[in-house]
Design an enzyme around this catalytic site. Structure first.
Site, PDB file in Angstrom:
ATOM      1  CD  GLN A  36     -10.201  -8.513 -45.179  1.00 22.91           C
ATOM      2  OE1 GLN A  36      -9.770  -7.435 -44.781  1.00 22.91           O
ATOM      3  NE2 GLN A  36      -9.608  -9.191 -46.131  1.00 22.91           N
ATOM      4  CD  GLU A  41     -13.039 -10.635 -51.358  1.00 20.41           C
ATOM      5  OE1 GLU A  41     -13.148 -11.754 -50.810  1.00 20.41           O
ATOM      6  OE2 GLU A  41     -12.023  -9.944 -51.270  1.00 20.41           O
ATOM      7  CD  GLU A  60      -5.103 -14.138 -46.938  1.00 26.18           C
ATOM      8  OE1 GLU A  60      -5.764 -15.066 -47.459  1.00 26.18           O
ATOM      9  OE2 GLU A  60      -5.124 -12.976 -47.379  1.00 26.18           O
ATOM     10  CG  ASP A  74      -2.905 -10.586 -48.560  1.00 21.27           C
ATOM     11  OD1 ASP A  74      -2.200 -10.060 -49.428  1.00 21.27           O
ATOM     12  OD2 ASP A  74      -4.122 -10.306 -48.437  1.00 21.27           O
ATOM     13  CE  LYS A 127      -4.871 -10.230 -52.186  1.00 22.77           C
ATOM     14  NZ  LYS A 127      -5.071  -9.523 -50.903  1.00 22.77           N
ATOM     15  NE  ARG A 160      -5.689  -6.923 -53.674  1.00 20.74           N
ATOM     16  CZ  ARG A 160      -4.716  -6.126 -53.231  1.00 20.74           C
ATOM     17  NH1 ARG A 160      -3.661  -5.897 -53.976  1.00 20.74           N
ATOM     18  NH2 ARG A 160      -4.780  -5.567 -52.025  1.00 20.74           N
ATOM     19  CB  SER A 161     -12.050  -6.717 -51.891  1.00 18.79           C
ATOM     20  OG  SER A 161     -11.285  -5.543 -51.804  1.00 18.79           O
ATOM     21  CE  LYS A 212      -8.494 -14.752 -49.435  1.00 21.29           C
ATOM     22  NZ  LYS A 212      -7.891 -13.555 -48.862  1.00 21.29           N
TER      23      LYS A 212
HETATM   24  P1  PGA Z   1      -8.178  -6.660 -50.526  1.00 21.58           P
HETATM   25  O1  PGA Z   1      -8.247  -7.780 -49.423  1.00 21.58           O
HETATM   26  O2  PGA Z   1      -8.265  -7.261 -51.881  1.00 21.58           O
HETATM   27  O3  PGA Z   1      -9.343  -5.815 -50.152  1.00 21.58           O
HETATM   28  O4  PGA Z   1      -6.869  -5.971 -50.277  1.00 21.58           O
HETATM   29  C1  PGA Z   1      -8.367  -9.100 -49.625  1.00 21.58           C
HETATM   30  C2  PGA Z   1      -7.445  -9.789 -48.696  1.00 21.58           C
HETATM   31  O5  PGA Z   1      -7.044  -9.220 -47.652  1.00 21.58           O
HETATM   32  O6  PGA Z   1      -7.068 -10.918 -48.979  1.00 21.58           O
HETATM   33 ZN    ZN Z   2      -5.741 -11.075 -47.085  1.00 18.97          ZN
END
Ligand code: PGA
Ligand code: ZN
Length: 414
Positions: free
Chosen positions: A156, A200, A281, A307, A332, A361-362, A383
């Site tokens: 990802q 992002e 991660e 995560d 988060k 977050r994304s 991050k």
């Molecule tokens: P998300 O993903 O903010 O889309 O949940 C980011 C991540 O997996 O770190």
């Molecule tokens: Zn993640």
């Protein structure tokens, strides 16, 4: 007293994906705080529920009808009392009545209002006089998985980590340069590359995992040489999104290549070794604590970070600690709901030697509170993306904090 809450105002705003989100203003007798909530795309199963049925509009109604009347008159200085009141009003374990993002925005806006009522910045109010360490920015440069489309890598995120930088500004500069170099490399590598970015701000290209590792390694090495400090990198595998429960395998390359957990472990170890990865991660699906423990034991000089595995949840972290799964944790706040819950998880993580990585977050807004939380809670890594407005908001706030601290500012111990 200036920190007594007088009013709460809730409104609908948008995140960088144009999705509706909630924003809260907390007005005290002598101050003001505002916060808006982010949203994930590759969410962990154990995260709280973002909104009540009916979405943001219902969440606003809950603030007006249930939360504002309860909080008015309380002292915003007492964050734990505010957060436990949110839990009481909700009455469930996953905030499904008022919404986790509602709780998040109220909680953060309250902390900001308390700080403001005392004439302090948030990091000073929460972290005290000794909070003077800046986190290293872990910057998403190249995207795949659920954050991309087409023939992008399965992994990802490919993230720069300039761990040799002596100041935050230098570190942020390194990440911007890595990002730029990668864009140039992709133009040559992928004839269909059109400069596309994920939410992002990370590049999306039609390249394999292997090519992505190569492009990343080269860009980080070149920037490290140019700036004369070490610039490493890491990955977020987000392995839950590749996991095929029935087959007990991870699917790569649109399903044409599969790896069982033992092969996944070998692949991760191979990549850590080959590219000297500083950070990995979610290398395994979110229920596989055992494989996390195995990799943590075997990987050298690498942060193995959970995560989706932990979802900022102290009970899940406790299980990880017991099994020695991972040595780092993503924080988060909106995975768990309130600042006090996240602070408990951070404290437990730090007591047990886990590195805390505070994260965007994304789907995110220009809310910059995580910059302050990183410094206040002594998280050595933040991050976030490298470019894109919601990311720049956080990076620039850290540059301001570093500037504000002057010669008291130091980089975190990593
Ligand atoms: P998300 O993903 O903010 O889309 O949940 C980011 C991540 O997996 O770190
Ligand atoms: Zn993640």
């Amino acid at each position: 007293m200036s920190s007594i809450i007088e009013d709460l105002i809730a409104r609908k705003v948008f995140n960088n994906r144009g999705e509706e989100t909630i924003e809260i203003d907390v007005v005290t007798a002598g101050g003001f705080g505002r916060a808006s909530a982010p949203a994930g795309k590759s969410r962990g199963k154990s995260e709280v529920v973002y909104y009540p049925q009916g979405g943001v509009e219902q969440a606003i109604k809950k603030v007006d009808d249930l939360i504002a009347p309860e909080l008015a008159g309380l002292n915003s200085d007492f964050q734990e009392e505010i957060d436990s009141t949110l839990h009481e009003i909700d009455g469930t374990t996953n905030f499904r009545v008022i919404g986790g993002n509602t709780a998040f925005s109220v909680s953060l806006a309250n902390a900001e209002a308390a700080a403001n009522s005392h004439g302090l910045l948030l990091f000073q109010f929460l972290g005290g006089n000794t909070a003077n360490k800046l986190p290293y920015p872990l910057g998403n440069c190249l995207s795949g998985g659920q954050h991309a489309r087409g023939k992008a890598p399965d992994i990802q995120e490919f993230l720069a980590l300039p761990h040799g930088a002596e100041t935050f500004l230098e570190a942020a500069t390194a990440n911007a340069q890595v990002h730029k170099k990668i864009g140039e490399a992709l133009k040559k590598k992928d004839k269909f590359f059109n400069g596309g970015n994920s939410s992002e701000g990370a590049w999306i290209a039609n390249i394999s995992n292997e090519e992505a590792f190569e492009v990343m390694a080269k860009a980080c090495e070149e920037v490290g040489n140019e700036l004369d400090f070490e610039c490493g990198f890491g990955i977020d595998v987000a392995a839950s999104s590749m996991w095929k429960e029935k087959e007990v395998k991870y699917a790569y390359e649109n399903g044409s290549k599969k790896r069982d957990p033992a092969e996944q472990l070998d692949f991760m170890l191979e990549m850590i070794e080959k590219y000297h990865l500083a950070y990995v991660e979610d290398p395994f699906q979110e229920e596989d604590f055992e494989s996390f423990a195995e990799l943590t034991k075997k990987a050298r000089d690498c942060l193995v970070c959970g995560d989706d595995l932990f979802t900022t949840n102290n009970e899940r972290l406790a299980q990880g600690i017991k099994l020695k799964a991972a040595n780092a944790i993503i924080i988060k706040v909106n995975q768990i709901g309130t600042l006090s819950d996240a602070a408990d998880t951070i404290e437990n993580a730090q007591r047990n030697g886990y590195t805390c990585v505070i994260s965007h977050r994304s789907g995110d807004t220009c809310d910059w509170h995580i910059a302050h939380l990183a410094v206040a809670f002594r998280c050595p890594v933040i991050k976030t993306g490298v470019v894109e407005g919601a990311r720049i908001a956080k990076l620039n706030e850290l540059i301001r904090i570093e500037h504000f601290l002057g010669n008291r500012a130091k980089m975190a111990d990593l």
